[in-house]
Design a protein around this motif. Sequence first.
Motif, mmCIF file in Angstrom:
data_model
loop_
_atom_site.group_PDB
_atom_site.id
_atom_site.type_symbol
_atom_site.label_atom_id
_atom_site.label_comp_id
_atom_site.label_asym_id
_atom_site.label_seq_id
_atom_site.Cartn_x
_atom_site.Cartn_y
_atom_site.Cartn_z
ATOM 1 N N SER A 102 0.871 -1.170 0.000
ATOM 2 C CA SER A 102 0.000 0.000 0.000
ATOM 3 C C SER A 102 0.909 1.222 0.000
ATOM 4 N N THR A 103 0.360 2.338 -0.403
ATOM 5 C CA THR A 103 1.159 3.552 -0.489
ATOM 6 C C THR A 103 0.563 4.613 0.411
ATOM 7 N N SER A 104 1.420 5.199 1.229
ATOM 8 C CA SER A 104 1.015 6.335 2.052
ATOM 9 C C SER A 104 1.485 7.602 1.353
ATOM 10 N N GLU A 105 1.414 8.719 2.036
ATOM 11 C CA GLU A 105 1.862 9.979 1.433
ATOM 12 C C GLU A 105 3.340 9.944 1.061
ATOM 13 N N GLU A 145 8.281 5.036 8.885
ATOM 14 C CA GLU A 145 7.725 6.088 8.035
ATOM 15 C C GLU A 145 8.039 7.474 8.599
#
Length: 120
Positions: free
Chosen positions: A10-13, A111
């Motif tokens: 999944s991709t976060s900011e 992150e």
Amino acid sequence: MTVEPSVSASTSESCRIVQVSGDMDYANAPFFRHRLAQEATQSQLFVVLDLSAVPFCDSAGLNALLWAWRQAENAGTVLVLACVPPKLQRMLAMTQVDTLLRAYSTTAAAEAKLTATREA
């Protein structure tokens, strides 16, 4: 009971979070080597490998992690580990791979550190 090997992302900011599941062993190493290299060379600047669902890792699995790290480096991506199980932490320390692959206690910690590094 053996868990089927899987890799999902999944991709976060700021990061691509890659969940790795299953035994990272000789039998599954080709799968992990291919999938992790794919994820490590996406267009994200940072990739975090979440290893919380990896119950076992042998030298072939370690090689797959190093291969992914090398592919990420070549693509200009920073690849780090998170949620590393204790046995794998010991293997990383004994082989001194922990000097190449940074590890964080959680994906959120990884992150946050990577985001802070980018902003600095």
